[in-house]
Design an enzyme around this catalytic site. Structure first.
Site, PDB file in Angstrom:
ATOM      1  N   GLY A 196       0.802  -1.210  -0.092  1.00 55.30           N
ATOM      2  CA  GLY A 196      -0.208   0.429  -0.104  1.00 55.30           C
ATOM      3  C   GLY A 196       1.173   1.256  -0.374  1.00 55.30           C
ATOM      4  O   GLY A 196       0.045   2.365   0.518  1.00 55.30           O
ATOM      5  N   ASN A 241       1.885   2.852  -2.863  1.00 56.16           N
ATOM      6  CA  ASN A 241       0.539   4.187  -3.631  1.00 56.16           C
ATOM      7  C   ASN A 241      -0.908   4.399  -2.350  1.00 56.16           C
ATOM      8  O   ASN A 241      -0.841   5.763  -2.592  1.00 56.16           O
ATOM      9  CB  ASN A 241      -0.148   3.520  -4.654  1.00 56.16           C
ATOM     10  CG  ASN A 241       1.241   3.453  -5.458  1.00 56.16           C
ATOM     11  OD1 ASN A 241       2.374   4.381  -6.297  1.00 56.16           O
ATOM     12  ND2 ASN A 241       1.931   2.593  -5.669  1.00 56.16           N
ATOM     13  N   LEU A 294      -6.050  -7.099  -7.037  1.00 57.27           N
ATOM     14  CA  LEU A 294      -5.492  -7.990  -8.144  1.00 57.27           C
ATOM     15  C   LEU A 294      -6.752  -8.781  -9.000  1.00 57.27           C
ATOM     16  O   LEU A 294      -6.904  -9.163  -9.681  1.00 57.27           O
ATOM     17  CB  LEU A 294      -4.369  -8.848  -7.668  1.00 57.27           C
ATOM     18  CG  LEU A 294      -3.403  -7.777  -7.719  1.00 57.27           C
ATOM     19  CD1 LEU A 294      -1.847  -9.523  -7.298  1.00 57.27           C
ATOM     20  CD2 LEU A 294      -2.204  -7.187  -8.491  1.00 57.27           C
ATOM     21  N   LEU A 314      -9.769  -9.126 -10.494  1.00 59.06           N
ATOM     22  CA  LEU A 314     -10.759  -8.281 -11.580  1.00 59.06           C
ATOM     23  C   LEU A 314     -12.756  -8.133 -11.300  1.00 59.06           C
ATOM     24  O   LEU A 314     -13.066  -8.302 -10.223  1.00 59.06           O
ATOM     25  CB  LEU A 314     -11.235  -9.777 -12.191  1.00 59.06           C
ATOM     26  CG  LEU A 314     -11.674  -9.270 -13.897  1.00 59.06           C
ATOM     27  CD1 LEU A 314     -10.832  -8.472 -14.945  1.00 59.06           C
ATOM     28  CD2 LEU A 314     -12.336 -10.673 -14.740  1.00 59.06           C
ATOM     29  N   ASN A 341      -7.674   2.436 -12.500  1.00 58.53           N
ATOM     30  CA  ASN A 341      -6.135   1.514 -11.653  1.00 58.53           C
ATOM     31  C   ASN A 341      -4.991   1.749 -12.103  1.00 58.53           C
ATOM     32  O   ASN A 341      -4.393   2.645 -12.904  1.00 58.53           O
ATOM     33  CB  ASN A 341      -6.275  -0.045 -12.885  1.00 58.53           C
ATOM     34  CG  ASN A 341      -5.301  -1.237 -12.124  1.00 58.53           C
ATOM     35  OD1 ASN A 341      -5.251  -1.109 -10.725  1.00 58.53           O
ATOM     36  ND2 ASN A 341      -4.748  -1.725 -12.974  1.00 58.53           N
ATOM     37  N   HIS A 401      -1.149   0.442 -13.008  1.00 50.83           N
ATOM     38  CA  HIS A 401      -0.557  -0.347 -14.331  1.00 50.83           C
ATOM     39  C   HIS A 401       1.134  -0.524 -14.216  1.00 50.83           C
ATOM     40  O   HIS A 401       1.738   1.039 -14.503  1.00 50.83           O
ATOM     41  CB  HIS A 401      -0.521  -0.923 -14.872  1.00 50.83           C
ATOM     42  CG  HIS A 401      -0.051  -2.003 -15.937  1.00 50.83           C
ATOM     43  ND1 HIS A 401      -0.768  -3.425 -14.459  1.00 50.83           N
ATOM     44  CD2 HIS A 401       0.332  -2.494 -16.568  1.00 50.83           C
ATOM     45  CE1 HIS A 401      -0.286  -4.103 -15.576  1.00 50.83           C
ATOM     46  NE2 HIS A 401       0.411  -4.279 -16.783  1.00 50.83           N
ATOM     47  N   GLU A 422       5.337   6.237  -9.722  1.00 52.63           N
ATOM     48  CA  GLU A 422       3.786   5.818  -9.095  1.00 52.63           C
ATOM     49  C   GLU A 422       3.683   6.716  -8.198  1.00 52.63           C
ATOM     50  O   GLU A 422       2.363   8.140  -8.721  1.00 52.63           O
ATOM     51  CB  GLU A 422       3.299   4.693  -9.007  1.00 52.63           C
ATOM     52  CG  GLU A 422       3.532   3.563 -10.134  1.00 52.63           C
ATOM     53  CD  GLU A 422       3.508   2.543  -9.532  1.00 52.63           C
ATOM     54  OE1 GLU A 422       2.734   1.366 -10.331  1.00 52.63           O
ATOM     55  OE2 GLU A 422       3.490   1.635  -8.098  1.00 52.63           O
TER      56      GLU A 422
HETATM   57  C1  GAR Z   1       1.790  -1.096  -7.635  1.00 50.22           C
HETATM   58  O1  GAR Z   1       3.829  -1.080  -8.421  1.00 50.22           O
HETATM   59  C2  GAR Z   1       0.682  -0.728  -8.961  1.00 50.22           C
HETATM   60  O2  GAR Z   1       1.462   0.035 -10.186  1.00 50.22           O
HETATM   61  C3  GAR Z   1       0.762  -2.352  -9.066  1.00 50.22           C
HETATM   62  O3  GAR Z   1       0.749  -3.357  -7.521  1.00 50.22           O
HETATM   63  C4  GAR Z   1       2.329  -2.294  -6.796  1.00 50.22           C
HETATM   64  C5  GAR Z   1       1.296  -2.538  -5.970  1.00 50.22           C
HETATM   65  O4  GAR Z   1       2.177  -1.701  -5.021  1.00 50.22           O
HETATM   66  N1  GAR Z   1      -0.179  -2.971  -9.480  1.00 50.22           N
HETATM   67  C6  GAR Z   1      -0.575  -4.139 -10.001  1.00 50.22           C
HETATM   68  O5  GAR Z   1       0.770  -4.871 -10.761  1.00 50.22           O
HETATM   69  C7  GAR Z   1      -1.991  -4.456 -11.324  1.00 50.22           C
HETATM   70  N2  GAR Z   1      -1.817  -5.205 -12.240  1.00 50.22           N
HETATM   71  P1  GAR Z   1       1.941  -0.871  -3.819  1.00 50.22           P
HETATM   72  O6  GAR Z   1       1.280  -1.764  -2.666  1.00 50.22           O
HETATM   73  O7  GAR Z   1       3.036  -0.636  -3.036  1.00 50.22           O
HETATM   74  O8  GAR Z   1       1.112   0.323  -4.271  1.00 50.22           O
END
Ligand code: GAR
Length: 188
Positions: A13, A15, A86, A88, A103, A105, A175
């Site tokens: 988490g 982000n 993750l 759907l 979302n 990515h 991100e």
């Molecule tokens: C992020 O890098 C995001 O882009 C990816 O999961 C990570 C979560 O990081 N999402 C995907 O791969 C979706 N297909 P976080 O938990 O540190 O925010």
């Protein structure tokens, strides 16, 4: 009234944290709830620390019993943000919240998207294929993995020294820099 954002996350988490930080003292936007399918995920700790409502749900709650849908109906979010989530999104939900679910990515879609393409799997594939750039994509969510309309992309260079781990770090930086700002702009 403040615009309401809810965040779906299943893992660390980082982000979600940046989003929380960005709007913590905002007069216009609030993070109304964090939704997670993993009770032990670190994002749950983050929500607790900031006294943000945290809703933990199971696969059955999500896909069969409409428990998540009921929570969303109560909250009435202006934007549903998937930040490291993750599963759907059920078709009905994508219809009900059309252009209100986004979302993040960790690659330049349409490349390196689809089922199974998440987190380190993406970065490993990109390094194995000797790509010279990668990046991030923020897009609307429809009923298919990673296929909704693209809102924002930014790229990073990959050099010969990069590993999946160093690429992951570069991507996370990108991100953290852009995601909260894109959310804010969408809610203007
Ligand atoms: C992020 O890098 C995001 O882009 C990816 O999961 C990570 C979560 O990081 N999402 C995907 O791969 C979706 N297909 P976080 O938990 O540190 O925010």
């Amino acid at each position: 009234m403040k615009k309401k954002v809810v965040v779906f996350a299943s893992g660390n988490g980082s982000n979600a944290q940046k989003i929380i930080d960005r709007f913590e003292n905002s007069e216009k936007i609030e993070v109304s709830a964090i939704f997670s399918n993993k009770a032990e995920a670190f994002v749950v700790e983050r929500a607790k620390k900031h006294r943000i409502k945290c809703i933990i749900f199971s696969r059955k709650d999500f896909y069969e019993d409409a428990v998540v849908a009921k929570h969303l109906k109560e909250i009435k979010p202006d934007l549903i943000v998937l930040a490291g989530f993750l599963w759907l999104i059920p078709h009905e939900m994508t219809l009900k919240y059309k252009n209100k679910i986004i979302n993040l990515h960790p690659a330049l879609l349409p490349k390196y998207g689809g089922k199974g393409m998440y987190g380190m799997n993406v970065h490993k594939a990109i390094i194995e294929n000797k790509e010279t750039e990668s990046g991030i994509t923020i897009h609307y969510v429809n009923e298919k993995y990673d296929e909704g309309a693209i809102i924002f992309q930014d790229s990073v260079n990959i050099d010969g020294e990069d590993t999946p781990e160093t690429l992951a770090e570069k991507i996370h930086q990108l991100e953290h820099k852009h995601f909260p700002e894109v959310i804010e702009n969408l809610l203007k």
